[in-house]
Design a protein around this motif. Structure first.
Motif, PDB file in Angstrom:
ATOM      1  N   SER A 132      36.664  52.438  53.948  1.00 56.79           N
ATOM      2  CA  SER A 132      37.638  52.862  54.953  1.00 56.79           C
ATOM      3  C   SER A 132      37.013  52.749  56.340  1.00 56.79           C
ATOM      4  O   SER A 132      35.923  53.282  56.576  1.00 56.79           O
ATOM      5  CB  SER A 132      38.069  54.311  54.702  1.00 56.79           C
ATOM      6  OG  SER A 132      38.659  54.455  53.428  1.00 56.79           O
ATOM      7  N   PRO A 134      37.416  53.941  59.987  1.00 61.75           N
ATOM      8  CA  PRO A 134      38.176  54.913  60.785  1.00 61.75           C
ATOM      9  C   PRO A 134      38.478  54.401  62.187  1.00 61.75           C
ATOM     10  O   PRO A 134      37.695  53.639  62.765  1.00 61.75           O
ATOM     11  CB  PRO A 134      37.231  56.115  60.846  1.00 61.75           C
ATOM     12  CG  PRO A 134      35.863  55.530  60.700  1.00 61.75           C
ATOM     13  CD  PRO A 134      36.012  54.343  59.792  1.00 61.75           C
ATOM     14  N   GLY A 137      36.388  56.556  65.623  1.00 62.21           N
ATOM     15  CA  GLY A 137      35.425  57.386  64.910  1.00 62.21           C
ATOM     16  C   GLY A 137      34.159  57.612  65.699  1.00 62.21           C
ATOM     17  O   GLY A 137      34.105  57.413  66.927  1.00 62.21           O
ATOM     18  N   SER A 168      33.773  56.978  50.945  1.00 64.04           N
ATOM     19  CA  SER A 168      34.644  55.831  51.232  1.00 64.04           C
ATOM     20  C   SER A 168      34.377  55.205  52.600  1.00 64.04           C
ATOM     21  O   SER A 168      34.947  54.158  52.921  1.00 64.04           O
ATOM     22  CB  SER A 168      36.118  56.250  51.153  1.00 64.04           C
ATOM     23  OG  SER A 168      36.433  57.187  52.170  1.00 64.04           O
ATOM     24  N   TYR A 169      33.511  55.825  53.397  1.00 66.04           N
ATOM     25  CA  TYR A 169      33.257  55.323  54.748  1.00 66.04           C
ATOM     26  C   TYR A 169      31.965  54.499  54.797  1.00 66.04           C
ATOM     27  O   TYR A 169      31.113  54.629  53.919  1.00 66.04           O
ATOM     28  CB  TYR A 169      33.186  56.492  55.740  1.00 66.04           C
ATOM     29  CG  TYR A 169      34.494  57.217  55.854  1.00 66.04           C
ATOM     30  CD1 TYR A 169      35.556  56.657  56.548  1.00 66.04           C
ATOM     31  CD2 TYR A 169      34.690  58.461  55.243  1.00 66.04           C
ATOM     32  CE1 TYR A 169      36.775  57.313  56.640  1.00 66.04           C
ATOM     33  CE2 TYR A 169      35.906  59.124  55.323  1.00 66.04           C
ATOM     34  CZ  TYR A 169      36.939  58.534  56.019  1.00 66.04           C
ATOM     35  OH  TYR A 169      38.148  59.170  56.094  1.00 66.04           O
ATOM     36  N   LEU A 182      32.128  57.398  60.781  1.00 69.73           N
ATOM     37  CA  LEU A 182      33.006  58.433  60.250  1.00 69.73           C
ATOM     38  C   LEU A 182      34.171  58.712  61.195  1.00 69.73           C
ATOM     39  O   LEU A 182      34.070  58.497  62.402  1.00 69.73           O
ATOM     40  CB  LEU A 182      32.215  59.729  60.049  1.00 69.73           C
ATOM     41  CG  LEU A 182      30.980  59.649  59.153  1.00 69.73           C
ATOM     42  CD1 LEU A 182      30.214  60.961  59.209  1.00 69.73           C
ATOM     43  CD2 LEU A 182      31.384  59.314  57.731  1.00 69.73           C
TER      44      LEU A 182
END
Length: 348
Positions: A132, A134, A137, A168-169, A182
């Motif tokens: 993922s 973001p 972030g 997931s990051y 993040l």
């Protein structure tokens, strides 16, 4: 006959009638194509246990277990067991190869994000490997104190709640640090608050640095640098407390200079007279200069912080001038000493 396959990673697949018995010792030195037979000592199965290693590239990856009512399999049963083990090997090898390829692609994507900033087909590649990305972030860097601390240990040391939210990051594992991209918030809580809590409750051996907000993917390498500088300031100045780039203030500007050998030698040359133990009072002169610099030359405020009389402070400052050959009334000399005294923690 009840059958089960125990994988090295702890997973187990079994036939419906397989009892909940103790698993085999997966660390045994399993010989290739050998069926091991043993009398069961488990009260949940009173018969015999037949076992054979499932191998991949000559290394055991699982153990096939058959529960029997006799000591040894017939030749046909032995052949069936070996063929079953071979079939399981093919399937597990295929699954493991797919996982390894996914892990490799994930690692390549994450390194491209942190070190290149420009990633072709980002959305497609991220979706394939389950990463993922973001929006708006931050980059967080966790480094070991001392630097030799294993990076994997750093992540395990964080609060379990923090660790479970990060998978997931993008996470970049280096030898002595972890970098993470993040979102600003995780499940309704500020990410910086969550990391700070993880780093201060029960982890005395990490420093955490936080970058400014990432607004574009192409800026990620710059934000990685920011977070690394902030983590260095966290370690050297704030005893591991989480530090954002903004909180690092002037330290965030000067910390990178400590890596330049000419500047390092210059700082040591300037401050050596103040930090040598040759005379008992010289170490306190270093602290005095630091406080005086932080008070922007305000004698009354510096004396209050140091808990000494203003006249005592004036005497110490005179000694500093004598030892360093610098004039604290000269703006350039005062500026040089201020930089040197704030750079020194990064040299030790």
């Amino acid at each position: 006959m009840p059958v089960a396959c125990y994988q090295i990673d702890g997973q187990m697949i079994s036939s419906p009638n397989f009892p909940d018995i103790d698993p085999p010792d997966l660390n045994t030195d399993w010989k290739e194509s050998t069926i091991y037979t043993n009398r069961s000592t488990d009260t949940r199965h009173s018969g015999w246990i037949w076992q054979i290693a499932v191998r991949r590239s000559n290394k055991p990856i699982a153990v096939l277990v058959v529960l029997a009512d006799k000591p040894d399999p017939t030749p046909q049963e032995a052949l069936d067991i070996k063929q079953t083990a071979a079939a399981i090997s093919v399937e597990l090898s295929r699954l493991l190869a797919a996982e390894e390829n996914k892990a490799r692609l994930r690692s390549e994507l994450i390194r491209d994000l942190f070190y290149k900033g420009s990633v072709e087909n980002l959305a497609v590649r991220a979706d394939v490997v389950g990463v993922s990305i973001p929006n708006n972030g931050i980059v967080a860097v966790i480094r070991g104190i001392p630097p030799e601390t294993n990076a994997m240990e750093l992540l395990r040391d964080l609060l379990p709640r923090v660790s479970s939210l990060l998978s997931s990051y993008p996470i970049l594992y280096e030898k002595s640090e972890i970098a993470m991209l993040l979102p600003a918030n995780l499940r309704g809580e500020s990410t910086t608050s969550m990391l700070s809590r993880g780093g201060t409750i029960n982890v005395p051996n990490i420093a955490i640095g936080i970058s400014s907000q990432v607004k574009q993917i192409s800026e990620i390498p710059n934000h990685l640098y920011e977070a690394r500088v902030a983590a260095l300031v966290s370690e050297k100045v704030y005893q591991g407390r989480m530090v954002t780039l903004e909180e690092a203030k002037a330290y965030g500007l000067i910390a990178p200079l400590a890596g330049l050998e000419p500047i390092k030698r210059r700082v040591i040359d300037i401050l050596t007279p103040l930090i040598t133990e040759a005379e008992g009072n010289r170490s306190e002169l270093f602290a005095t200069l630091k406080v005086y610099s932080e008070c922007n030359g305000n004698l009354s405020e510096a004396a209050r912080i140091l808990h000494i009389h203003r006249n005592s402070l004036a005497y110490r400052l005179h000694k500093i001038e004598q030892l360093t050959g610098r004039n604290l009334d000269d703006p350039e000399d005062r500026f040089m000493l201020a930089i040197a005294v704030h750079l020194y923690p990064f040299l030790v």
